[in-house]
Design an enzyme around this catalytic site. Sequence first.
Site, mmCIF file in Angstrom:
data_model
loop_
_atom_site.group_PDB
_atom_site.id
_atom_site.type_symbol
_atom_site.label_atom_id
_atom_site.label_comp_id
_atom_site.label_asym_id
_atom_site.label_seq_id
_atom_site.Cartn_x
_atom_site.Cartn_y
_atom_site.Cartn_z
ATOM 1 N N CYS A 11 11.199 -3.642 -8.814
ATOM 2 C CA CYS A 11 11.456 -2.207 -8.688
ATOM 3 C C CYS A 11 12.820 -1.952 -8.051
ATOM 4 O O CYS A 11 12.989 -2.100 -6.838
ATOM 5 C CB CYS A 11 10.336 -1.589 -7.845
ATOM 6 S SG CYS A 11 10.577 0.132 -7.442
ATOM 7 N N CYS A 49 12.961 0.850 -5.491
ATOM 8 C CA CYS A 49 12.378 0.482 -4.198
ATOM 9 C C CYS A 49 13.306 -0.433 -3.412
ATOM 10 O O CYS A 49 13.459 -0.285 -2.203
ATOM 11 C CB CYS A 49 11.060 -0.265 -4.386
ATOM 12 S SG CYS A 49 9.931 0.500 -5.547
ATOM 13 N N ASP A 50 13.912 -1.399 -4.077
ATOM 14 C CA ASP A 50 14.542 -2.502 -3.345
ATOM 15 C C ASP A 50 16.048 -2.631 -3.528
ATOM 16 O O ASP A 50 16.679 -3.456 -2.850
ATOM 17 C CB ASP A 50 13.885 -3.829 -3.770
ATOM 18 C CG ASP A 50 12.402 -3.860 -3.417
ATOM 19 O OD1 ASP A 50 12.030 -3.186 -2.435
ATOM 20 O OD2 ASP A 50 11.634 -4.531 -4.116
HETATM 21 C C1 LIG Z 1 6.880 -5.744 -5.190
HETATM 22 C C2 LIG Z 1 6.779 -4.246 -5.194
HETATM 23 C C3 LIG Z 1 7.477 -3.515 -4.261
HETATM 24 C C4 LIG Z 1 7.384 -2.135 -4.238
HETATM 25 N N1 LIG Z 1 8.082 -1.447 -3.292
HETATM 26 C C5 LIG Z 1 7.965 -0.104 -3.234
HETATM 27 C C6 LIG Z 1 8.655 0.636 -2.231
HETATM 28 O O1 LIG Z 1 9.378 0.084 -1.413
HETATM 29 N N2 LIG Z 1 8.485 1.987 -2.229
HETATM 30 C C7 LIG Z 1 7.700 2.649 -3.138
HETATM 31 O O2 LIG Z 1 7.578 3.865 -3.051
HETATM 32 N N3 LIG Z 1 7.062 1.966 -4.107
HETATM 33 C C8 LIG Z 1 7.171 0.615 -4.176
HETATM 34 N N4 LIG Z 1 6.534 -0.072 -5.170
HETATM 35 C C9 LIG Z 1 5.735 0.675 -6.142
HETATM 36 C C10 LIG Z 1 4.368 1.048 -5.513
HETATM 37 O O3 LIG Z 1 3.814 -0.100 -4.954
HETATM 38 C C11 LIG Z 1 3.437 1.649 -6.541
HETATM 39 O O4 LIG Z 1 4.063 2.736 -7.178
HETATM 40 C C12 LIG Z 1 2.138 2.142 -5.882
HETATM 41 O O5 LIG Z 1 1.532 1.111 -5.161
HETATM 42 C C13 LIG Z 1 1.165 2.687 -6.916
HETATM 43 O O6 LIG Z 1 0.021 3.084 -6.249
HETATM 44 P P1 LIG Z 1 -1.383 3.211 -6.974
HETATM 45 O O7 LIG Z 1 -2.339 3.634 -5.911
HETATM 46 O O8 LIG Z 1 -1.270 4.026 -8.181
HETATM 47 O O9 LIG Z 1 -1.737 1.752 -7.498
HETATM 48 P P2 LIG Z 1 -1.715 0.314 -6.837
HETATM 49 O O10 LIG Z 1 -0.949 0.240 -5.593
HETATM 50 O O11 LIG Z 1 -1.377 -0.607 -7.939
HETATM 51 O O12 LIG Z 1 -3.241 0.089 -6.437
HETATM 52 C C14 LIG Z 1 -4.249 -0.017 -7.392
HETATM 53 C C15 LIG Z 1 -5.420 -0.754 -6.789
HETATM 54 O O13 LIG Z 1 -6.539 -0.669 -7.662
HETATM 55 C C16 LIG Z 1 -7.204 -1.896 -7.644
HETATM 56 N N5 LIG Z 1 -7.996 -2.068 -8.848
HETATM 57 C C17 LIG Z 1 -7.578 -2.140 -10.126
HETATM 58 N N6 LIG Z 1 -8.619 -2.356 -10.940
HETATM 59 C C18 LIG Z 1 -9.720 -2.421 -10.141
HETATM 60 C C19 LIG Z 1 -11.096 -2.657 -10.391
HETATM 61 N N7 LIG Z 1 -11.577 -2.862 -11.637
HETATM 62 N N8 LIG Z 1 -11.953 -2.689 -9.325
HETATM 63 C C20 LIG Z 1 -11.498 -2.471 -8.069
HETATM 64 N N9 LIG Z 1 -10.197 -2.249 -7.786
HETATM 65 C C21 LIG Z 1 -9.334 -2.243 -8.809
HETATM 66 C C22 LIG Z 1 -6.046 -2.901 -7.614
HETATM 67 O O14 LIG Z 1 -6.515 -4.140 -7.233
HETATM 68 C C23 LIG Z 1 -5.177 -2.234 -6.573
HETATM 69 O O15 LIG Z 1 -5.604 -2.615 -5.297
HETATM 70 C C24 LIG Z 1 6.594 -1.460 -5.208
HETATM 71 C C25 LIG Z 1 5.907 -2.206 -6.171
HETATM 72 C C26 LIG Z 1 5.991 -3.582 -6.167
HETATM 73 C C27 LIG Z 1 5.228 -4.367 -7.196
#
Ligand SMILES: Cc1cc2nc3c(=O)[nH]c(=O)nc-3n(C[C@H](O)[C@H](O)[C@H](O)COP(=O)(O)OP(=O)(O)OC[C@H]3O[C@@H](n4cnc5c(N)ncnc54)[C@H](O)[C@@H]3O)c2cc1C
Length: 347
Positions: free
Chosen positions: A133, A136-137
Amino acid sequence: MRNVIIIGSGPAGYTAAIYAARANLKPVLIASSVEAGGELMNTTEVENFPGFPQGIQGPDLMFKMQEQAERFGTEVILDDVTEVSLDGPVKTVTTGYSGTLEARSVIFATGSAYRKLGLADEERLSGRGISWCATCDGFFFKEKTIAVVGGGDSAMEEATFLTRFASKVYVIHRKDSLRASKIMQERAFQNEKIEFLWNNEVVGINGDNAVESVTLRNTVDGSEQVLPLGGLFVAIGNDPRVHLVHQQLELTSDGVIAVDGRSSRTSLAGVFAAGDVIDPHYRQAITAAASGTVAALDMESYLAELEQAEAHLDAPADHEAEAEAEAVESASARAAASASEAATVGA
Ligand SMILES: Cc1cc2nc3c(=O)[nH]c(=O)nc-3n(C[C@H](O)[C@H](O)[C@H](O)COP(=O)(O)OP(=O)(O)OC[C@H]3O[C@@H](n4cnc5c(N)ncnc54)[C@H](O)[C@@H]3O)c2cc1C
């Protein structure tokens, strides 16, 4: 039966849980057995989430969100959802170990997964020079020589954006032409800081505590070379986690769950979605959190409407009861009157 089951424990899921719990709806959140906390568990410093002027480690931020959700009464279950049935007024959610739960509504906050290169040291160096990302980084790579892997629009967008910080950006692509749209290609070609390494794939990532170089293999002649780097951005695609619902909910052409306008309402009543699983573009922690709020508020309105409708359905029975009570009352009044009449006559 539960009011709401939230699936997913990233910023979207926990924010939805905080709102639902504070609305006294006693949400259950199924967090995943091994990936609880979502994508931010894979990163180190998060510097763009408001409220933390010095930045915060990704896992610390997620533990705080969980603590906040639990403080108001969210039940967090560390389990995986294996099956859902979403049609009709009663939704069922089956988990790996905790059995099947029933609820009036479900919020999907299952996120999306960045595609990985599948290399041995990728996990180990994630957040230590490897990123998925640029927004982000990118800031952490000031004046460094870095590379972006990929040939699509997002790879070109990331590479162009990263030239704001890095002194040089290689684009590593395994073919000799790009998949990206013409305009994105042109923008990248014209940028003096970007150099294309055509017909190359990354076969090794090297470094003890941080990325120091990558090993490249030429896809035409098989030759290998080591390229010294201060960072590697992987931009080879993203897969929304929709496998549970792709037969049940409408998806968009980007493969995310389709929602109605700016709401979180999916194609089925009582089913809501939030975060990266509905977002093909922004994919940030704060946008996911905001989207979790929308889902909780939509879900609250849905439950309120449901309650009203149920009360309405019950209404005829209430009228009957009232009428019955009235009938009983007037019958006793008549009996009392005739009793008093009889008493008067008899006197
Ligand atoms: C390496 C990295 C660094 C990042 N750094 C930043 C940053 O600095 N700042 C920023 O704003 N964004 C950052 N992002 C982006 C940010 O992490 C995402 O946009 C954000 O986490 C999305 O949130 P979410 O709740 O939609 O999903 P997610 O964080 O992906 O969470 C989804 C969750 O659902 C769970 N899940 C999925 N399917 C199932 C199932 N069947 N049963 C139970 N649980 C399930 C997954 O295991 C996960 O825990 C980064 C992403 C990455 C990969």
